[in-house]
Design a protein around this motif. Structure first.
Motif, PDB file in Angstrom:
ATOM      1  N   LEU A 244       0.839  -0.971   0.038  1.00 43.85           N
ATOM      2  CA  LEU A 244       0.059  -0.070   0.130  1.00 43.85           C
ATOM      3  C   LEU A 244       0.814   1.334   0.008  1.00 43.85           C
ATOM      4  CD1 LEU A 244      -2.787   1.405   0.323  1.00 43.85           C
ATOM      5  CD2 LEU A 244      -2.468   1.206   2.837  1.00 43.85           C
ATOM      6  N   ILE A 245       0.757   2.029  -0.844  1.00 42.52           N
ATOM      7  CA  ILE A 245       1.373   3.314  -1.022  1.00 42.52           C
ATOM      8  C   ILE A 245       0.598   4.437  -0.482  1.00 42.52           C
ATOM      9  CG2 ILE A 245       2.309   4.888  -2.687  1.00 42.52           C
ATOM     10  CD1 ILE A 245       3.570   2.203  -2.532  1.00 42.52           C
ATOM     11  N   ARG A 246       1.062   4.886   0.686  1.00 41.51           N
ATOM     12  CA  ARG A 246       0.428   5.909   1.487  1.00 41.51           C
ATOM     13  C   ARG A 246       1.022   7.344   1.071  1.00 41.51           C
ATOM     14  NH1 ARG A 246      -2.191   3.736   5.721  1.00 41.51           N
ATOM     15  NH2 ARG A 246      -1.657   1.658   6.255  1.00 41.51           N
ATOM     16  N   GLY A 247       2.268   7.589   0.842  1.00 37.61           N
ATOM     17  CA  GLY A 247       2.872   8.826   0.549  1.00 37.61           C
ATOM     18  C   GLY A 247       3.475   9.348   1.903  1.00 37.61           C
ATOM     19  N   ALA A 248       4.139  10.360   1.728  1.00 36.33           N
ATOM     20  CA  ALA A 248       5.005  10.898   2.945  1.00 36.33           C
ATOM     21  C   ALA A 248       4.028  11.432   4.163  1.00 36.33           C
ATOM     22  CB  ALA A 248       5.999  11.924   2.477  1.00 36.33           C
ATOM     23  N   HIS A 249       2.925  11.984   3.501  1.00 37.79           N
ATOM     24  CA  HIS A 249       1.997  12.710   4.461  1.00 37.79           C
ATOM     25  C   HIS A 249       0.564  12.046   4.681  1.00 37.79           C
ATOM     26  CE1 HIS A 249       4.798  15.602   2.690  1.00 37.79           C
ATOM     27  NE2 HIS A 249       5.018  16.013   3.697  1.00 37.79           N
ATOM     28  N   GLY A 250       0.512  10.697   4.037  1.00 37.75           N
ATOM     29  CA  GLY A 250      -0.718  10.002   4.152  1.00 37.75           C
ATOM     30  C   GLY A 250      -1.492  10.567   3.112  1.00 37.75           C
ATOM     31  N   LEU A 251      -1.434  11.329   2.022  1.00 32.11           N
ATOM     32  CA  LEU A 251      -2.219  12.076   0.938  1.00 32.11           C
ATOM     33  C   LEU A 251      -2.114  11.322  -0.134  1.00 32.11           C
ATOM     34  CD1 LEU A 251      -1.605  15.738   1.909  1.00 32.11           C
ATOM     35  CD2 LEU A 251      -3.437  14.085   2.804  1.00 32.11           C
ATOM     36  N   ALA A 252      -1.531  10.332  -0.563  1.00 36.14           N
ATOM     37  CA  ALA A 252      -1.269   9.556  -1.843  1.00 36.14           C
ATOM     38  C   ALA A 252      -2.756   9.351  -2.180  1.00 36.14           C
ATOM     39  CB  ALA A 252      -0.590   8.354  -1.731  1.00 36.14           C
ATOM     40  N   GLY A 253      -2.850   9.453  -3.171  1.00 42.21           N
ATOM     41  CA  GLY A 253      -4.255   9.195  -4.123  1.00 42.21           C
ATOM     42  C   GLY A 253      -5.302   9.912  -4.027  1.00 42.21           C
ATOM     43  N   GLU A 254      -5.181  11.307  -3.352  1.00 43.86           N
ATOM     44  CA  GLU A 254      -6.060  12.589  -3.313  1.00 43.86           C
ATOM     45  C   GLU A 254      -6.435  13.039  -4.582  1.00 43.86           C
ATOM     46  OE1 GLU A 254      -8.158  12.953  -0.663  1.00 43.86           O
ATOM     47  OE2 GLU A 254      -7.279  11.438   0.517  1.00 43.86           O
ATOM     48  N   ILE A 255      -7.132  12.392  -5.399  1.00 41.97           N
ATOM     49  CA  ILE A 255      -7.482  12.731  -6.943  1.00 41.97           C
ATOM     50  C   ILE A 255      -8.414  14.002  -6.907  1.00 41.97           C
ATOM     51  CG2 ILE A 255      -6.749  10.596  -7.958  1.00 41.97           C
ATOM     52  CD1 ILE A 255      -9.489   9.915  -8.520  1.00 41.97           C
ATOM     53  N   GLY A 256      -9.232  14.058  -5.988  1.00 38.98           N
ATOM     54  CA  GLY A 256     -10.117  15.160  -5.899  1.00 38.98           C
ATOM     55  C   GLY A 256      -9.418  16.487  -6.001  1.00 38.98           C
ATOM     56  N   TYR A 257      -8.117  16.553  -5.575  1.00 39.07           N
ATOM     57  CA  TYR A 257      -7.489  17.823  -5.455  1.00 39.07           C
ATOM     58  C   TYR A 257      -6.527  18.042  -6.642  1.00 39.07           C
ATOM     59  CZ  TYR A 257      -9.392  17.953  -0.777  1.00 39.07           C
ATOM     60  OH  TYR A 257     -10.050  17.905   0.433  1.00 39.07           O
ATOM     61  N   LEU A 258      -6.538  17.349  -7.730  1.00 39.88           N
ATOM     62  CA  LEU A 258      -5.747  17.520  -8.920  1.00 39.88           C
ATOM     63  C   LEU A 258      -6.221  18.694  -9.548  1.00 39.88           C
ATOM     64  CD1 LEU A 258      -5.608  13.741 -10.607  1.00 39.88           C
ATOM     65  CD2 LEU A 258      -3.673  15.092  -9.526  1.00 39.88           C
ATOM     66  N   ASN A 259      -5.506  19.451 -10.182  1.00 42.62           N
ATOM     67  CA  ASN A 259      -6.009  20.509 -10.916  1.00 42.62           C
ATOM     68  C   ASN A 259      -6.368  20.047 -12.409  1.00 42.62           C
ATOM     69  OD1 ASN A 259      -5.350  22.518  -8.987  1.00 42.62           O
ATOM     70  ND2 ASN A 259      -3.525  23.160  -9.853  1.00 42.62           N
ATOM     71  N   THR A 260      -7.584  20.675 -12.726  1.00 48.47           N
ATOM     72  CA  THR A 260      -8.156  20.256 -14.107  1.00 48.47           C
ATOM     73  C   THR A 260      -7.446  21.408 -14.909  1.00 48.47           C
ATOM     74  OG1 THR A 260      -9.993  21.563 -13.797  1.00 48.47           O
ATOM     75  CG2 THR A 260     -10.073  19.243 -13.181  1.00 48.47           C
ATOM     76  N   ALA A 261      -7.533  21.019 -16.281  1.00 48.35           N
ATOM     77  CA  ALA A 261      -6.916  21.835 -17.553  1.00 48.35           C
ATOM     78  C   ALA A 261      -8.311  22.691 -18.028  1.00 48.35           C
ATOM     79  CB  ALA A 261      -6.329  20.943 -18.536  1.00 48.35           C
ATOM     80  N   GLY A 262      -7.679  23.853 -18.496  1.00 47.54           N
ATOM     81  CA  GLY A 262      -8.723  24.558 -19.165  1.00 47.54           C
ATOM     82  C   GLY A 262      -9.588  25.667 -18.482  1.00 47.54           C
ATOM     83  N   THR A 263      -9.172  25.596 -17.329  1.00 51.52           N
ATOM     84  CA  THR A 263      -9.741  26.644 -16.142  1.00 51.52           C
ATOM     85  C   THR A 263      -8.975  27.703 -15.778  1.00 51.52           C
ATOM     86  OG1 THR A 263      -9.808  25.279 -14.341  1.00 51.52           O
ATOM     87  CG2 THR A 263     -11.588  24.900 -15.251  1.00 51.52           C
ATOM     88  N   ASN A 264      -9.493  28.784 -15.600  1.00 53.46           N
ATOM     89  CA  ASN A 264      -8.774  30.222 -15.015  1.00 53.46           C
ATOM     90  C   ASN A 264      -9.451  30.986 -14.015  1.00 53.46           C
ATOM     91  OD1 ASN A 264      -6.740  31.843 -14.803  1.00 53.46           O
ATOM     92  ND2 ASN A 264      -7.397  33.072 -16.697  1.00 53.46           N
ATOM     93  N   PRO A 265      -9.211  30.677 -12.703  1.00 49.08           N
ATOM     94  CA  PRO A 265      -7.921  30.031 -12.419  1.00 49.08           C
ATOM     95  C   PRO A 265      -8.034  28.593 -12.251  1.00 49.08           C
ATOM     96  CG  PRO A 265      -9.152  30.965 -10.456  1.00 49.08           C
ATOM     97  CD  PRO A 265      -9.770  31.492 -11.763  1.00 49.08           C
ATOM     98  N   PRO A 266      -6.849  27.575 -12.124  1.00 44.17           N
ATOM     99  CA  PRO A 266      -7.310  26.209 -12.016  1.00 44.17           C
ATOM    100  C   PRO A 266      -8.123  25.966 -10.989  1.00 44.17           C
ATOM    101  CG  PRO A 266      -4.763  27.085 -12.080  1.00 44.17           C
ATOM    102  CD  PRO A 266      -5.754  28.336 -12.059  1.00 44.17           C
ATOM    103  N   LEU A 267      -8.867  24.968 -11.265  1.00 46.61           N
ATOM    104  CA  LEU A 267      -9.856  24.164 -10.367  1.00 46.61           C
ATOM    105  C   LEU A 267      -9.284  22.770 -10.104  1.00 46.61           C
ATOM    106  CD1 LEU A 267     -13.444  25.542 -11.463  1.00 46.61           C
ATOM    107  CD2 LEU A 267     -12.209  26.524  -9.877  1.00 46.61           C
ATOM    108  N   SER A 268      -9.738  22.397  -8.754  1.00 47.55           N
ATOM    109  CA  SER A 268      -9.414  21.144  -8.346  1.00 47.55           C
ATOM    110  C   SER A 268     -10.537  20.207  -9.230  1.00 47.55           C
ATOM    111  CB  SER A 268      -9.589  20.867  -6.847  1.00 47.55           C
ATOM    112  OG  SER A 268     -10.808  21.053  -6.530  1.00 47.55           O
ATOM    113  N   LEU A 269     -10.540  18.973  -9.414  1.00 44.98           N
ATOM    114  CA  LEU A 269     -11.300  18.055  -9.922  1.00 44.98           C
ATOM    115  C   LEU A 269     -12.561  18.323  -9.158  1.00 44.98           C
ATOM    116  CD1 LEU A 269     -12.076  16.095 -11.974  1.00 44.98           C
ATOM    117  CD2 LEU A 269     -10.984  14.270 -10.525  1.00 44.98           C
TER     118      LEU A 269
END
Length: 395
Positions: A244-269
């Motif tokens: 299981l990959i947790r990440g250094a801060h336990g935040l691995a896999g938080e895809i809801g916070y990925l920035n999406t392309a084509g928005t200004n300012p950038p928005l999370s998913l």
């Protein structure tokens, strides 16, 4: 007599480490057979494990005298004068408890050391009331579960599933912005320390759901996979090489916070999907009811709803494709109240197939009844069994 046997036979001397280790390994093997089969004889144990009958008999004697195993009747073996005694897990050998804490409240599920569920209960507590109210609800729910299982022996382990990431070192809940879970830090181990003095495992619900799929679901034969939770929140659990990959801060896999392309300012998913009409009022959390309504309308031929569903599927599929490019899994499992819907499977498959660097199989998860709670129970059972073995006296 060998030197090891002589040393072990001297009164007052402790067994040699190697001898103690062999005894521990034998006891573990015997218990695993009892857990799997429920009711066994010493002869069957020797035949199944390949361990000699005298060694098996000594192990059964140790486990019986320590209260873990119990003779449960006998049966004729077919040989004149021979009677086989059956052994089972003692009813009071101990139990484990799994707890699920999310925005809806607290749910508990108890089981014996064989993993057989014995009772479940739910306590509804809106998280808007704050962390202290949730901590009180957690204590209340666990106290009730322990009272209900008072005749089952000691609590051997406890596992708590929470709907937010967990810090790897402290095992406290990490507060995230715009999360449907409370924006405060909850420390389940501290909350339950006096009430439940047993090993306490804490992890987020997506990781526990992935564990359930790995042990008893669609990923049972897969060493590298992603489990995607799609519901009010979005998250991934990543297993790579069965780790299981947790990440250094336990935040691995938080895809809801990925920035999406084509928005200004950038928005999370999550924010981008909310702005497309899939979010709750005043919150970036997805509204499960709104999404399912769009799916129903799209299925009936509503072109606007179909376009909205395609947009949603494309955004989710692009995020999964990016994760697949980085992690290179054998399998992606979709779960959660929205991820488990067949209507989203094919459009997400199509998006990932067109965007991912390597081909990947995408399926629906098969553990659909509270997978986070089920995974927590599996983890608690494993920890409980380990505790039983660790408590066995070497003799």
């Amino acid at each position: 007599m060998t030197d090891a046997a002589e040393a072990a036979a001297r009164p007052g001397d402790k067994p040699l480490p190697r001898l103690a280790l062999l005894r521990e390994m034998t006891d573990r093997t015997v218990l695993e057979q009892v857990f799997d089969q429920g009711r066994v004889t010493r002869a069957a144990l020797a035949e199944t494990t390949g361990i000699s009958k005298p060694t098996i008999s000594e192990s059964v004697r140790r486990l019986e005298s320590s209260g873990v195993l119990r003779a449960s009747g006998s049966n004729e073996t077919g040989r004149r004068g021979r009677v086989a005694t059956y052994y089972t897990l003692a009813p009071d050998a101990g139990h484990v408890l799994a707890v699920e804490v999310n925005q809806h409240g607290v749910r508990t599920l108890s089981a014996d050391l064989a993993g057989n569920p014995h009772g479940t209960a739910r306590l509804t507590t809106p998280t808007a009331e704050g962390t202290e109210a949730l901590a009180d609800a957690l204590r209340t729910a666990v106290a009730q579960a322990l009272r209900d299982r008072a005749d089952d022996g000691a609590l051997r382990a406890l596992a708590v599933s929470v709907a937010n990431p967990v810090a790897p070192q402290t095992r406290t809940v990490i507060a995230l912005p715009d999360s449907p879970f409370p924006e405060n830090t909850l420390d389940p181990r501290t909350v339950l320390a006096e009430l439940a003095p047993a090993p306490c495992l804490v992890d987020n619900d997506v990781n526990f759901a992935a564990l359930a799929e790995r042990r008893a679901g669609a990923a049972a034969d897969t060493h590298s996979f992603l489990y995607a939770y799609i519901g009010a929140g979005l998250g991934l659990s990543l297993y790579v090489g069965d780790q299981l990959i947790r990440g250094a801060h336990g935040l691995a896999g938080e895809i809801g916070y990925l920035n999406t392309a084509g928005t200004n300012p950038p928005l999370s998913l999550s924010n981008a999907l909310a702005r497309q009409g899939f979010g709750r009022p005043g919150s970036p959390a997805l509204d499960v009811g709104v999404v399912t309504e769009h799916l129903a309308r799209a299925a009936s031929g509503d072109t606007a709803a179909r376009a909205a569903v395609d947009s949603l599927s494309n955004a989710l599929g692009q995020a999964l494709a990016a994760a697949c490019t980085v992690v290179d899994p054998e399998l992606v499992l979709l779960g959660g109240p929205l991820g488990g819907l067949p209507e989203l499977l094919e459009p997400i498959r199509a998006t990932v197939a067109g965007a991912a660097f390597v081909p990947v199989r995408i399926e629906l998860g098969t553990v659909t009844d509270s997978p986070g709670l089920r995974g927590a129970l599996l983890a608690a059972v494993e920890a409980g069994r380990a505790g039983v073995l660790a408590s066995q006296p070497s003799r």
